[in-house]
Write a protein that holds these residues in place. Structure first.
Motif, PDB file in Angstrom:
ATOM      1  N   THR A 191      -8.799  15.741  -7.063  1.00  0.00           N
ATOM      2  CA  THR A 191      -7.491  15.155  -6.796  1.00  0.00           C
ATOM      3  C   THR A 191      -7.219  14.020  -7.775  1.00  0.00           C
ATOM      4  OG1 THR A 191      -8.266  13.494  -5.199  1.00  0.00           O
ATOM      5  CG2 THR A 191      -7.704  15.675  -4.330  1.00  0.00           C
ATOM      6  N   HIS A 192      -5.940  13.761  -8.006  1.00  0.00           N
ATOM      7  CA  HIS A 192      -5.494  12.623  -8.801  1.00  0.00           C
ATOM      8  C   HIS A 192      -4.698  11.700  -7.880  1.00  0.00           C
ATOM      9  CE1 HIS A 192      -5.691  14.409 -13.161  1.00  0.00           C
ATOM     10  NE2 HIS A 192      -6.873  14.403 -12.539  1.00  0.00           N
ATOM     11  N   GLU A 193      -5.124  10.453  -7.814  1.00  0.00           N
ATOM     12  CA  GLU A 193      -4.451   9.473  -6.954  1.00  0.00           C
ATOM     13  C   GLU A 193      -3.762   8.425  -7.813  1.00  0.00           C
ATOM     14  OE1 GLU A 193      -6.010   5.860  -4.302  1.00  0.00           O
ATOM     15  OE2 GLU A 193      -6.694   7.825  -3.574  1.00  0.00           O
ATOM     16  N   LYS A 198     -17.717  12.043  -6.337  1.00  0.00           N
ATOM     17  CA  LYS A 198     -17.549  11.356  -7.616  1.00  0.00           C
ATOM     18  C   LYS A 198     -16.157  10.765  -7.719  1.00  0.00           C
ATOM     19  CE  LYS A 198     -18.041  12.257 -12.616  1.00  0.00           C
ATOM     20  NZ  LYS A 198     -18.324  13.311 -13.637  1.00  0.00           N
ATOM     21  N   ILE A 199     -16.057   9.602  -8.373  1.00  0.00           N
ATOM     22  CA  ILE A 199     -14.775   8.957  -8.644  1.00  0.00           C
ATOM     23  C   ILE A 199     -14.724   8.593 -10.115  1.00  0.00           C
ATOM     24  CG2 ILE A 199     -13.362   6.909  -8.235  1.00  0.00           C
ATOM     25  CD1 ILE A 199     -14.408   6.816  -5.434  1.00  0.00           C
ATOM     26  N   GLY A 200     -13.581   8.826 -10.719  1.00  0.00           N
ATOM     27  CA  GLY A 200     -13.389   8.459 -12.109  1.00  0.00           C
ATOM     28  C   GLY A 200     -12.025   7.820 -12.300  1.00  0.00           C
ATOM     29  N   ALA A 201     -11.678   7.566 -13.554  1.00  0.00           N
ATOM     30  CA  ALA A 201     -10.415   6.891 -13.851  1.00  0.00           C
ATOM     31  C   ALA A 201      -9.832   7.424 -15.145  1.00  0.00           C
ATOM     32  CB  ALA A 201     -10.636   5.387 -13.952  1.00  0.00           C
ATOM     33  N   ILE A 202      -8.512   7.521 -15.157  1.00  0.00           N
ATOM     34  CA  ILE A 202      -7.764   7.847 -16.358  1.00  0.00           C
ATOM     35  C   ILE A 202      -6.792   6.701 -16.592  1.00  0.00           C
ATOM     36  CG2 ILE A 202      -6.196   9.470 -17.480  1.00  0.00           C
ATOM     37  CD1 ILE A 202      -7.274  11.636 -15.589  1.00  0.00           C
ATOM     38  N   GLY A 203      -7.066   5.897 -17.611  1.00  0.00           N
ATOM     39  CA  GLY A 203      -6.231   4.731 -17.865  1.00  0.00           C
ATOM     40  C   GLY A 203      -6.391   3.689 -16.774  1.00  0.00           C
ATOM     41  N   PHE A 215       0.854  -1.188   0.000  1.00  0.00           N
ATOM     42  CA  PHE A 215       0.000   0.000   0.000  1.00  0.00           C
ATOM     43  C   PHE A 215       0.885   1.231   0.000  1.00  0.00           C
ATOM     44  CE2 PHE A 215      -2.829   2.759   2.972  1.00  0.00           C
ATOM     45  CZ  PHE A 215      -3.120   3.620   1.921  1.00  0.00           C
ATOM     46  N   PHE A 216       0.893   1.943  -1.123  1.00  0.00           N
ATOM     47  CA  PHE A 216       1.604   3.211  -1.243  1.00  0.00           C
ATOM     48  C   PHE A 216       0.860   4.042  -2.276  1.00  0.00           C
ATOM     49  CE2 PHE A 216       5.170   5.599  -3.444  1.00  0.00           C
ATOM     50  CZ  PHE A 216       5.200   6.625  -2.513  1.00  0.00           C
ATOM     51  N   ASP A 217      -0.088   4.857  -1.813  1.00  0.00           N
ATOM     52  CA  ASP A 217      -0.875   5.707  -2.691  1.00  0.00           C
ATOM     53  C   ASP A 217      -0.448   7.156  -2.515  1.00  0.00           C
ATOM     54  OD1 ASP A 217      -2.218   3.531  -3.592  1.00  0.00           O
ATOM     55  OD2 ASP A 217      -4.166   4.064  -2.739  1.00  0.00           O
ATOM     56  N   VAL A 218      -0.343   7.853  -3.625  1.00  0.00           N
ATOM     57  CA  VAL A 218       0.087   9.242  -3.634  1.00  0.00           C
ATOM     58  C   VAL A 218      -1.003  10.085  -4.287  1.00  0.00           C
ATOM     59  CG1 VAL A 218       1.786  10.876  -4.524  1.00  0.00           C
ATOM     60  CG2 VAL A 218       2.524   8.641  -3.681  1.00  0.00           C
ATOM     61  N   THR A 219      -1.377  11.186  -3.655  1.00  0.00           N
ATOM     62  CA  THR A 219      -2.436  12.053  -4.152  1.00  0.00           C
ATOM     63  C   THR A 219      -1.903  13.440  -4.459  1.00  0.00           C
ATOM     64  OG1 THR A 219      -4.190  10.855  -3.007  1.00  0.00           O
ATOM     65  CG2 THR A 219      -4.640  13.142  -3.566  1.00  0.00           C
ATOM     66  N   THR A 220      -2.355  14.004  -5.566  1.00  0.00           N
ATOM     67  CA  THR A 220      -2.010  15.367  -5.955  1.00  0.00           C
ATOM     68  C   THR A 220      -3.285  16.191  -6.090  1.00  0.00           C
ATOM     69  OG1 THR A 220      -0.039  14.668  -7.160  1.00  0.00           O
ATOM     70  CG2 THR A 220      -0.940  16.816  -7.725  1.00  0.00           C
ATOM     71  N   VAL A 221      -3.291  17.377  -5.489  1.00  0.00           N
ATOM     72  CA  VAL A 221      -4.410  18.302  -5.669  1.00  0.00           C
ATOM     73  C   VAL A 221      -4.304  18.854  -7.079  1.00  0.00           C
ATOM     74  CG1 VAL A 221      -5.568  20.378  -4.846  1.00  0.00           C
ATOM     75  CG2 VAL A 221      -4.388  18.871  -3.215  1.00  0.00           C
ATOM     76  N   PHE A 222      -5.290  18.509  -7.923  1.00  0.00           N
ATOM     77  CA  PHE A 222      -5.198  18.819  -9.351  1.00  0.00           C
ATOM     78  C   PHE A 222      -5.931  20.106  -9.742  1.00  0.00           C
ATOM     79  CE2 PHE A 222      -6.190  18.231 -13.883  1.00  0.00           C
ATOM     80  CZ  PHE A 222      -4.922  17.894 -14.370  1.00  0.00           C
ATOM     81  N   ALA A 223      -7.085  20.367  -9.112  1.00  0.00           N
ATOM     82  CA  ALA A 223      -7.850  21.566  -9.459  1.00  0.00           C
ATOM     83  C   ALA A 223      -8.802  21.915  -8.316  1.00  0.00           C
ATOM     84  CB  ALA A 223      -8.641  21.356 -10.749  1.00  0.00           C
TER      85      ALA A 223
END
Length: 286
Positions: free
Chosen positions: A208-210, A233-238, A182-190
């Motif tokens: 956010t992008h995780e 809401k949750i979505g996915a990119i790739g 378990f190593f998840d990294v999150t970035t505040v995107f907008a």
């Protein structure tokens, strides 16, 4: 938050993780088996840890969030739903009293995972992930809880779930648990977005992008948080597993309904002490 707050972990890269030095990440969206690992920062002071009123992740006991949508794996898309309930129960983890949340994950109408998640808010307003006890099911039958982790036990370190004052471009680690990869990294995107979901339309939404830097096949999980509500809401990119769900119901449970949730949590807590060597070392829920 649901897994809706966290992606499914596949324990395939533990050896690689353990072998890496705990150094700074090369970049917020890095995703390779050579990625360097940055541990979560030291936790702050917890004077009222179960009073979780972070604007983007408030946890009010008795609140039930229902998310519906789909999940796609190996080219197959199936119905997916998550029910995330904030209980009035607490659990002491590594000296900190945490709020217990029950997270039920269903695919095609059948329970795939039932999880107890533990959160605490520090005095600055940052919400921390303090542990998870996720029970796994196969064809409706309990098969174990191998991905259990608790902050401070067996090398696990809890991380940040939501910043007190999220700023675009900021990156943080949600947790670091080498034993289960378990190593998840999150970035505040907008920030400042307008997003509509079945429940309502919301302004000033945070995106956010995780990513899981050690699992390049997992892609990016997008999460949208509305102020005063939380995850909408949750979505996915790739990625090889794409979860897309949105908040479809938001309600406050009656006293009797909340009692039923509490009973289920206590049952899971007892079972966790029997089946997990890690969880067996924790205090019972209160």
């Amino acid at each position: 938050m649901p897994r809706t707050s966290r992606r499914r972990r596949r324990p395939t890269l533990v050896v690689a993780l353990v072998a890496l030095p705990l150094l700074a990440l090369a970049g917020p969206a890095t995703a390779s088996t050579t990625a360097k690992v940055v541990p979560p920062p030291p936790m702050g002071t917890f004077s009222h840890p179960t009073r979780i009123d972070n604007p983007y992740f408030p946890l009010v006991p008795g609140t039930e969030f229902t998310y519906t949508g789909t999940v796609t794996e190996a080219g197959k898309t199936v119905p997916h739903s998550i029910v995330f309930t904030v209980t009035d129960l607490t659990k002491v983890i590594n000296g900190v009293t945490t709020r217990v949340v029950l997270d039920i994950d269903e695919r095609s109408g059948q329970v795939q995972e039932a999880e107890l998640a533990f959160f605490a808010q520090d005095d600055n307003g940052t919400v921390w992930n303090m542990g998870e006890y996720p029970e796994e099911f196969d064809n409706g039958k309990f098969v174990g809880a191998p991905s259990t982790w608790i902050n401070g036990l067996a090398g696990a370190r809890g991380g940040i779930h939501m910043l007190a004052r999220p700023t675009v471009g900021t990156t943080y680690t949600e947790g670091l648990v080498p034993r289960i990869d378990f190593f998840d990294v999150t970035t505040v995107f907008a920030k400042g977005l307008r997003v509509c979901v079945p429940v309502n339309c919301y302004d000033n939404v945070l995106l956010t992008h995780e990513t899981s830097p050690l699992d390049p096949t997992s892609g990016i999980q997008t999460k949208f948080y509305a102020p005063g509500v939380g995850l909408i809401k949750i979505g996915a990119i790739g990625g090889d597993s794409q979860e897309r769900v949105a908040l479809s119901r938001l309600r406050t449970l009656s006293a009797s309904a909340l009692q039923s949730v509490d009973d289920q949590v206590r049952m899971m807590d007892r079972r966790g002490h029997r089946v997990s060597n890690v969880y067996a070392r924790t205090a019972t829920v209160q």
